[in-house]
Write a protein that holds these residues in place. Structure first.
Motif, mmCIF file in Angstrom:
data_model
loop_
_atom_site.group_PDB
_atom_site.id
_atom_site.type_symbol
_atom_site.label_atom_id
_atom_site.label_comp_id
_atom_site.label_asym_id
_atom_site.label_seq_id
_atom_site.Cartn_x
_atom_site.Cartn_y
_atom_site.Cartn_z
ATOM 1 N N SER A 278 0.835 -1.201 0.000
ATOM 2 C CA SER A 278 0.000 0.000 0.000
ATOM 3 C C SER A 278 0.870 1.251 0.000
ATOM 4 N N ALA A 279 2.003 1.222 0.722
ATOM 5 C CA ALA A 279 2.911 2.371 0.714
ATOM 6 C C ALA A 279 3.512 2.588 -0.670
ATOM 7 N N SER A 354 2.758 0.894 6.851
ATOM 8 C CA SER A 354 2.354 1.670 5.682
ATOM 9 C C SER A 354 2.793 3.127 5.772
ATOM 10 N N SER A 355 2.462 3.793 6.864
ATOM 11 C CA SER A 355 2.745 5.228 6.958
ATOM 12 C C SER A 355 4.245 5.504 6.974
ATOM 13 N N LEU A 356 4.987 4.733 7.789
ATOM 14 C CA LEU A 356 6.433 4.960 7.857
ATOM 15 C C LEU A 356 7.120 4.620 6.536
ATOM 16 N N SER A 357 6.714 3.528 5.899
ATOM 17 C CA SER A 357 7.319 3.166 4.618
ATOM 18 C C SER A 357 6.993 4.188 3.551
ATOM 19 N N ILE A 360 9.211 7.171 4.061
ATOM 20 C CA ILE A 360 10.597 6.878 3.684
ATOM 21 C C ILE A 360 10.740 6.821 2.163
ATOM 22 N N ILE A 361 9.786 6.202 1.484
ATOM 23 C CA ILE A 361 9.865 6.107 0.025
ATOM 24 C C ILE A 361 9.769 7.493 -0.607
ATOM 25 N N ASN A 362 8.905 8.340 -0.067
ATOM 26 C CA ASN A 362 8.798 9.704 -0.596
ATOM 27 C C ASN A 362 10.054 10.522 -0.343
ATOM 28 N N GLY A 394 14.834 2.617 6.290
ATOM 29 C CA GLY A 394 13.570 3.070 6.874
ATOM 30 C C GLY A 394 12.517 1.988 6.882
ATOM 31 N N ILE A 395 12.466 1.177 5.834
ATOM 32 C CA ILE A 395 11.478 0.096 5.776
ATOM 33 C C ILE A 395 11.765 -0.938 6.850
ATOM 34 N N VAL A 396 13.050 -1.276 7.026
ATOM 35 C CA VAL A 396 13.412 -2.213 8.094
ATOM 36 C C VAL A 396 13.023 -1.651 9.453
ATOM 37 N N GLY A 397 13.235 -0.348 9.659
ATOM 38 C CA GLY A 397 12.818 0.278 10.916
ATOM 39 C C GLY A 397 11.321 0.207 11.116
ATOM 40 N N ALA A 398 10.532 0.393 10.044
ATOM 41 C CA ALA A 398 9.077 0.293 10.152
ATOM 42 C C ALA A 398 8.644 -1.120 10.513
#
Length: 486
Positions: A278-279, A354-357, A360-362, A394-398
């Motif tokens: 979704s992210a 979802s929100s954190l990823s 990070i992607i943005n 960032g994804i790993v952190g999420a």
């Protein structure tokens, strides 16, 4: 004097010191600001800090240390003969504190005078009757020694409050006077204020470290006490969990660890793919209008109380899984199961992924996207080979945050998975987790010296070690892939 009133007085003195310091700075400068080293406001703040900061710091330390000192002094007054069989000194001190609170209530209601409440020669029967008048009943096992200790405890608290008031007010007034006396045109008020602010920032940063160290040490000390009464081999390698406060308990952690990991694995298998995909869609494919509606809707899931998720698991998800999957396949007939809790918990932690990823992607630079597309890569290839590797830390952190949230969840497990400590591969059987048993072992009238209660601290320390191991693994993954990417 009460603590809130004393704090208000100190803050009022600090506010008065600000205006007085500012006025004095203008006075010594003869009205010409060019004669001052700093702006008048800095002189005011220097006085305000001296009048309030040391006094507040001493008050905080006093409030933290005073109960410990009084408890130790009063506990030493209780003879061993006053501790009955089946009781401990800690339980007797709990009665002492309760009696002291009752004495305060009796004084406030007028059933006892302050002198009578502090008179250690007062008879137990007389005080018992006076307390009964205001609705405070003493148990039959309360002895005269406990009454004397409670009276001394109350007197110690009163003396401590009086001493704290005197010391704090003296520091505040002394700081106010000293701050005003040292104001001269050449006084470097700005440097002093900036130094004080820097020290305050350092203190705030140290609070987080000190809190973590305090939490760990408290668990370690109680865990050491537990292992002094229960073999660590039976705790870490035992496969049976049957606590019994009358003795002969089996406190093996493996069934609880299995249930915790099982529920968390199911929750992450739901939350990580759904949240990550979704992210990716919201950040790389969705239009502004669709994103403006869907992203807040997903984040609403994080604001729903966990008890609501638990009721949803108990009333809706559990019966559906039982009636349409478990019973037809012969896997079980209970609405409480690991699958029920895992699915609902997975829905709950989707926003964490979802929100954190998405954020990070943005945050990945647009130049990386443009360079990949300019070399002929498709949008999906750019996402797989450029954006996701760049956003991997960032994804790993999420995902780690979601895993920690799943491991520490309690209410959904209580209502959705049950409280049975067992080891089974069947996801449609009722199981439980370590957090649920921590709550159950510390609930009710329990003896905090018993291994059945101290085991909660051992379980908490085990969870802490598991979370620390997750952090270490996540750091290793991030460093490995970051080196390959860079």
């Amino acid at each position: 004097m009460s603590v809130p009133l004393l704090l208000l007085i100190v803050l009022a003195l600090g506010l008065a010191g600000f205006f007085a310091g500012r006025m004095r700075a203008l006075s010594v400068a003869g009205g010409d600001l060019r004669n001052l080293h700093s702006l008048p406001g800095f002189y005011g703040w220097s006085v305000a800090i001296l009048a309030s900061a040391p006094a507040i710091l001493v008050m905080v330390i006093w409030i933290a240390v005073q109960p410990i000192v009084i408890d130790r002094s009063v506990s030493a007054m209780i003879p061993e003969t006053a501790i009955s069989d089946g009781s401990t000194r800690d339980l007797v001190m709990a009665d002492v504190r309760r009696i002291a609170e009752g004495l305060d209530q009796a004084v406030a209601a007028g059933a006892l005078t302050p002198d009578g409440a502090s008179n250690i020669r007062a008879g137990l029967s007389d005080v018992r009757g006076r307390l009964a008048e205001v609705g405070v009943a003493l148990g039959a096992n309360v002895s005269s020694e406990s009454l004397r200790a409670a009276q001394s405890y109350r007197s110690g608290l009163a003396a401590g409050r009086l001493g704290m008031t005197a010391v704090v007010l003296a520091l505040a007034l002394g700081g106010l006077g000293y701050g005003l006396a040292r104001i001269t045109p050449r006084f470097r008020a700005r440097n002093t204020v900036e130094l004080a602010v820097r020290m305050g920032l350092i203190l705030c940063s140290m609070i987080a470290i000190a809190t973590t160290v305090g939490i760990v040490l408290s668990m370690v000390f109680e865990t050491v006490n537990f292992f002094g009464q229960y073999p660590w081999q039976d705790f870490f390698f035992g496969i049976e969990w049957s606590p019994n406060f009358r003795g002969n308990s089996s406190l093996g952690v493996l069934p609880l660890l299995w249930g915790t990991m099982y529920v968390s694995a199911i929750a992450l298998s739901v939350a990580v793919p759904v949240g990550l995909f979704s992210a990716i869609y919201l950040s790389e494919y969705a239009g502004p209008k669709f994103r403006a509606v869907v992203k807040p809707a997903i984040e609403v899931l994080a604001g729903i109380p966990t008890i609501v998720y638990g009721l949803f698991a108990l009333i809706t998800v559990g019966p559906l899984l039982r009636d349409y999957i478990a019973q037809p396949l012969g896997l079980g007939d209970s609405g409480s199961s690991v699958m029920t809790a895992g699915l609902v918990m997975g829905v709950m932690i989707i926003p964490f992924v979802s929100s954190l990823s998405d954020d990070i992607i943005n945050a990945v630079p647009q130049s990386l996207r443009d360079g990949s597309l300019a070399l002929g890569a498709t949008n999906s290839e750019t996402i797989r080979q450029v954006i996701l590797p760049a956003a991997l830390p960032g994804i790993v952190g999420a995902v780690l945050l979601a895993a920690s949230r799943a491991i520490g969840e309690t209410m959904i497990v209580v209502l959705g998975a049950g409280a049975a400590a067992r080891m089974s591969l069947n996801p449609f059987e009722a199981m439980t987790t370590m957090t649920v048993k921590i709550v159950s072992q510390l609930t009710g009238d329990t003896d905090f010296a018993a291994p059945e209660t101290l085991v909660a601290f051992a379980l908490g320390l085990t969870l802490f070690v598991i979370t620390l191991a997750l952090n270490i693994v996540a750091l290793w993954i991030v460093r490995t892939y970051r080196e390959q990417y860079e």
